[in-house]
Scaffold this motif. Structure first.
Motif, PDB file in Angstrom:
ATOM      1  N   ILE A  25      80.714  31.218 -20.716  1.00 29.42           N
ATOM      2  CA  ILE A  25      80.703  32.267 -19.687  1.00 29.42           C
ATOM      3  C   ILE A  25      80.147  33.585 -20.228  1.00 29.42           C
ATOM      4  CG2 ILE A  25      83.066  33.097 -20.007  1.00 29.42           C
ATOM      5  CD1 ILE A  25      83.217  33.050 -16.841  1.00 29.42           C
ATOM      6  N   ALA A  26      80.339  33.881 -21.503  1.00 32.51           N
ATOM      7  CA  ALA A  26      79.809  35.121 -22.074  1.00 32.51           C
ATOM      8  C   ALA A  26      78.280  35.126 -22.023  1.00 32.51           C
ATOM      9  CB  ALA A  26      80.292  35.294 -23.509  1.00 32.51           C
ATOM     10  N   ASP A  27      77.647  33.977 -22.275  1.00 30.45           N
ATOM     11  CA  ASP A  27      76.189  33.889 -22.188  1.00 30.45           C
ATOM     12  C   ASP A  27      75.719  34.091 -20.753  1.00 30.45           C
ATOM     13  OD1 ASP A  27      76.204  33.385 -24.886  1.00 30.45           O
ATOM     14  OD2 ASP A  27      75.565  31.290 -24.709  1.00 30.45           O
ATOM     15  N   VAL A  28      76.481  33.572 -19.802  1.00 30.28           N
ATOM     16  CA  VAL A  28      76.144  33.740 -18.388  1.00 30.28           C
ATOM     17  C   VAL A  28      76.167  35.222 -18.032  1.00 30.28           C
ATOM     18  CG1 VAL A  28      76.860  33.243 -16.020  1.00 30.28           C
ATOM     19  CG2 VAL A  28      76.976  31.450 -17.767  1.00 30.28           C
ATOM     20  N   GLY A  29      77.188  35.917 -18.488  1.00 34.96           N
ATOM     21  CA  GLY A  29      77.307  37.351 -18.216  1.00 34.96           C
ATOM     22  C   GLY A  29      76.139  38.152 -18.754  1.00 34.96           C
ATOM     23  N   ARG A  30      75.582  37.720 -19.869  1.00 37.24           N
ATOM     24  CA  ARG A  30      74.412  38.408 -20.441  1.00 37.24           C
ATOM     25  C   ARG A  30      73.114  38.021 -19.739  1.00 37.24           C
ATOM     26  NH1 ARG A  30      77.623  37.638 -25.081  1.00 37.24           N
ATOM     27  NH2 ARG A  30      76.727  35.583 -25.498  1.00 37.24           N
ATOM     28  N   ALA A  31      73.050  36.826 -19.179  1.00 38.18           N
ATOM     29  CA  ALA A  31      71.816  36.326 -18.569  1.00 38.18           C
ATOM     30  C   ALA A  31      71.561  36.865 -17.162  1.00 38.18           C
ATOM     31  CB  ALA A  31      71.829  34.799 -18.539  1.00 38.18           C
ATOM     32  N   PHE A  32      72.627  37.081 -16.393  1.00 34.47           N
ATOM     33  CA  PHE A  32      72.491  37.533 -15.007  1.00 34.47           C
ATOM     34  C   PHE A  32      72.891  38.990 -14.877  1.00 34.47           C
ATOM     35  CE2 PHE A  32      72.798  32.973 -14.507  1.00 34.47           C
ATOM     36  CZ  PHE A  32      71.901  32.711 -13.492  1.00 34.47           C
ATOM     37  N   ARG A  33      72.095  39.741 -14.124  1.00 37.02           N
ATOM     38  CA  ARG A  33      72.380  41.155 -13.889  1.00 37.02           C
ATOM     39  C   ARG A  33      72.927  41.406 -12.481  1.00 37.02           C
ATOM     40  NH1 ARG A  33      67.746  40.619 -16.769  1.00 37.02           N
ATOM     41  NH2 ARG A  33      66.427  40.739 -14.959  1.00 37.02           N
ATOM     42  N   SER A  34      72.903  40.388 -11.639  1.00 37.14           N
ATOM     43  CA  SER A  34      73.387  40.526 -10.260  1.00 37.14           C
ATOM     44  C   SER A  34      74.911  40.642 -10.225  1.00 37.14           C
ATOM     45  CB  SER A  34      72.982  39.297  -9.435  1.00 37.14           C
ATOM     46  OG  SER A  34      71.588  39.201  -9.350  1.00 37.14           O
ATOM     47  N   ALA A  35      75.395  41.283  -9.168  1.00 37.11           N
ATOM     48  CA  ALA A  35      76.839  41.345  -8.942  1.00 37.11           C
ATOM     49  C   ALA A  35      77.351  39.945  -8.618  1.00 37.11           C
ATOM     50  CB  ALA A  35      77.138  42.298  -7.784  1.00 37.11           C
ATOM     51  N   TRP A  36      78.626  39.690  -8.908  1.00 37.11           N
ATOM     52  CA  TRP A  36      79.187  38.373  -8.635  1.00 37.11           C
ATOM     53  C   TRP A  36      80.616  38.478  -8.140  1.00 37.11           C
ATOM     54  CZ3 TRP A  36      78.931  40.151 -13.686  1.00 37.11           C
ATOM     55  CH2 TRP A  36      80.125  40.197 -14.385  1.00 37.11           C
ATOM     56  N   ILE A  37      81.063  37.356  -7.589  1.00 42.39           N
ATOM     57  CA  ILE A  37      82.457  37.187  -7.168  1.00 42.39           C
ATOM     58  C   ILE A  37      82.990  35.965  -7.886  1.00 42.39           C
ATOM     59  CG2 ILE A  37      83.989  36.638  -5.237  1.00 42.39           C
ATOM     60  CD1 ILE A  37      81.926  38.017  -3.403  1.00 42.39           C
ATOM     61  N   ASP A  38      84.148  36.095  -8.535  1.00 44.18           N
ATOM     62  CA  ASP A  38      84.796  34.957  -9.186  1.00 44.18           C
ATOM     63  C   ASP A  38      85.867  34.392  -8.273  1.00 44.18           C
ATOM     64  OD1 ASP A  38      83.345  34.969 -11.526  1.00 44.18           O
ATOM     65  OD2 ASP A  38      84.813  36.122 -12.661  1.00 44.18           O
ATOM     66  N   ASP A  39      85.907  33.077  -8.177  1.00 45.36           N
ATOM     67  CA  ASP A  39      86.908  32.363  -7.395  1.00 45.36           C
ATOM     68  C   ASP A  39      87.579  31.353  -8.322  1.00 45.36           C
ATOM     69  OD1 ASP A  39      88.412  31.179  -5.371  1.00 45.36           O
ATOM     70  OD2 ASP A  39      86.737  29.987  -4.620  1.00 45.36           O
ATOM     71  N   VAL A  40      88.778  31.703  -8.818  1.00 46.56           N
ATOM     72  CA  VAL A  40      89.516  30.813  -9.706  1.00 46.56           C
ATOM     73  C   VAL A  40      90.279  29.828  -8.839  1.00 46.56           C
ATOM     74  CG1 VAL A  40      91.263  30.666 -11.521  1.00 46.56           C
ATOM     75  CG2 VAL A  40      89.721  32.628 -11.428  1.00 46.56           C
ATOM     76  N   VAL A  41      90.100  28.548  -9.140  1.00 45.24           N
ATOM     77  CA  VAL A  41      90.726  27.495  -8.326  1.00 45.24           C
ATOM     78  C   VAL A  41      91.499  26.526  -9.211  1.00 45.24           C
ATOM     79  CG1 VAL A  41      89.061  27.646  -6.433  1.00 45.24           C
ATOM     80  CG2 VAL A  41      88.583  26.153  -8.350  1.00 45.24           C
ATOM     81  N   ALA A  43      94.688  26.177  -9.946  1.00 42.17           N
ATOM     82  CA  ALA A  43      95.669  26.805 -10.839  1.00 42.17           C
ATOM     83  C   ALA A  43      95.040  27.305 -12.138  1.00 42.17           C
ATOM     84  CB  ALA A  43      96.820  25.836 -11.124  1.00 42.17           C
ATOM     85  N   GLY A  44      93.843  27.868 -12.042  1.00 46.56           N
ATOM     86  CA  GLY A  44      93.192  28.453 -13.200  1.00 46.56           C
ATOM     87  C   GLY A  44      92.438  27.484 -14.077  1.00 46.56           C
ATOM     88  N   VAL A  45      92.249  26.257 -13.628  1.00 41.47           N
ATOM     89  CA  VAL A  45      91.532  25.255 -14.421  1.00 41.47           C
ATOM     90  C   VAL A  45      90.027  25.331 -14.172  1.00 41.47           C
ATOM     91  CG1 VAL A  45      91.263  22.777 -14.830  1.00 41.47           C
ATOM     92  CG2 VAL A  45      93.527  23.733 -14.453  1.00 41.47           C
ATOM     93  N   SER A  46      89.627  25.768 -12.989  1.00 36.69           N
ATOM     94  CA  SER A  46      88.212  25.846 -12.612  1.00 36.69           C
ATOM     95  C   SER A  46      87.880  27.245 -12.108  1.00 36.69           C
ATOM     96  CB  SER A  46      87.871  24.876 -11.495  1.00 36.69           C
ATOM     97  OG  SER A  46      88.273  23.596 -11.756  1.00 36.69           O
ATOM     98  N   LEU A  47      86.613  27.570 -12.220  1.00 33.27           N
ATOM     99  CA  LEU A  47      86.115  28.857 -11.762  1.00 33.27           C
ATOM    100  C   LEU A  47      84.769  28.644 -11.091  1.00 33.27           C
ATOM    101  CD1 LEU A  47      86.039  32.053 -11.868  1.00 33.27           C
ATOM    102  CD2 LEU A  47      84.855  31.766 -14.044  1.00 33.27           C
ATOM    103  N   ARG A  48      84.599  29.269  -9.936  1.00 28.91           N
ATOM    104  CA  ARG A  48      83.306  29.295  -9.253  1.00 28.91           C
ATOM    105  C   ARG A  48      82.851  30.744  -9.284  1.00 28.91           C
ATOM    106  NH1 ARG A  48      81.410  30.761  -4.208  1.00 28.91           N
ATOM    107  NH2 ARG A  48      83.533  31.249  -3.585  1.00 28.91           N
ATOM    108  N   ARG A  49      81.686  30.995  -9.866  1.00 30.03           N
ATOM    109  CA  ARG A  49      81.127  32.345  -9.910  1.00 30.03           C
ATOM    110  C   ARG A  49      79.934  32.373  -8.968  1.00 30.03           C
ATOM    111  NH1 ARG A  49      80.509  35.785 -15.296  1.00 30.03           N
ATOM    112  NH2 ARG A  49      82.716  36.003 -14.816  1.00 30.03           N
ATOM    113  N   ASP A  50      80.023  33.231  -7.954  1.00 33.49           N
ATOM    114  CA  ASP A  50      79.015  33.323  -6.907  1.00 33.49           C
ATOM    115  C   ASP A  50      78.181  34.584  -7.102  1.00 33.49           C
ATOM    116  OD1 ASP A  50      77.563  33.538  -4.541  1.00 33.49           O
ATOM    117  OD2 ASP A  50      79.247  32.932  -3.272  1.00 33.49           O
TER     118      ASP A  50
END
Length: 149
Positions: A25-41, A43-50
């Motif tokens: 996820i740290a590499d993703v944060g450096r690669a994209f400059r767009s704003a995002w919304i995180d949706d943790v699903v 019980a915290g095992v999965s994450l969807r970043r939009d």
């Protein structure tokens, strides 16, 4: 880069801005400059970043990429999305992108991998890393969008 080149690159390489299956996820944060919304699903095992045009899926606790999709149909339905991606990511999208343009951009990739199972995408990079020999992204012509497979 224009939208056609971006989509052809995603389809041919299975990567978005250098990000692919297994990227932290740290590499993703450096690669994209767009704003995002995180949706943790789950019980915290999965994450969807939009990111509006792109969705990435992560599994924890290491939070590594396990999948993703390009939501191309949103260009025609979300006001300002194309402009946001042009400013943040440097990718120039039009409201609609003809499939024929993407096919033309993919032609060199197809000829380079001819005879090696490209009909099922098995010749593409993720297949060599032990992932199933199928496309994780499909371009749905009738919806003009990339959808998860």
């Amino acid at each position: 880069m224009n939208g056609t080149a971006f989509l052809a690159s995603v389809i041919a390489t299975g990567r978005l801005h250098g990000i692919g299956i297994g990227s932290p996820i740290a590499d993703v944060g450096r690669a994209f400059r767009s704003a995002w919304i995180d949706d943790v699903v789950e019980a915290g095992v999965s994450l969807r970043r939009d990111y509006g045009l792109v969705e990435l899926y992560f599994n924890g606790p290491e939070w590594t990429v396990v999948g993703g999709s390009v939501e191309l149909h949103r260009l025609a339905t979300v006001a300002g999305l194309a402009e946001e991606w042009r400013k943040a990511e440097g990718i120039e999208f039009s409201e609609y992108l003809p499939w024929s343009e993407v096919e033309t951009a993919l032609a060199p990739t197809r000829s380079a991998t001819a005879g090696r199972g490209t009909a099922t995408c098995s010749a593409l990079p993720w297949a060599s890393r032990g992932y199933p020999p199928v496309c994780p992204l499909l371009l749905a012509r009738e919806h003009r969008s990339l959808v998860r497979h």
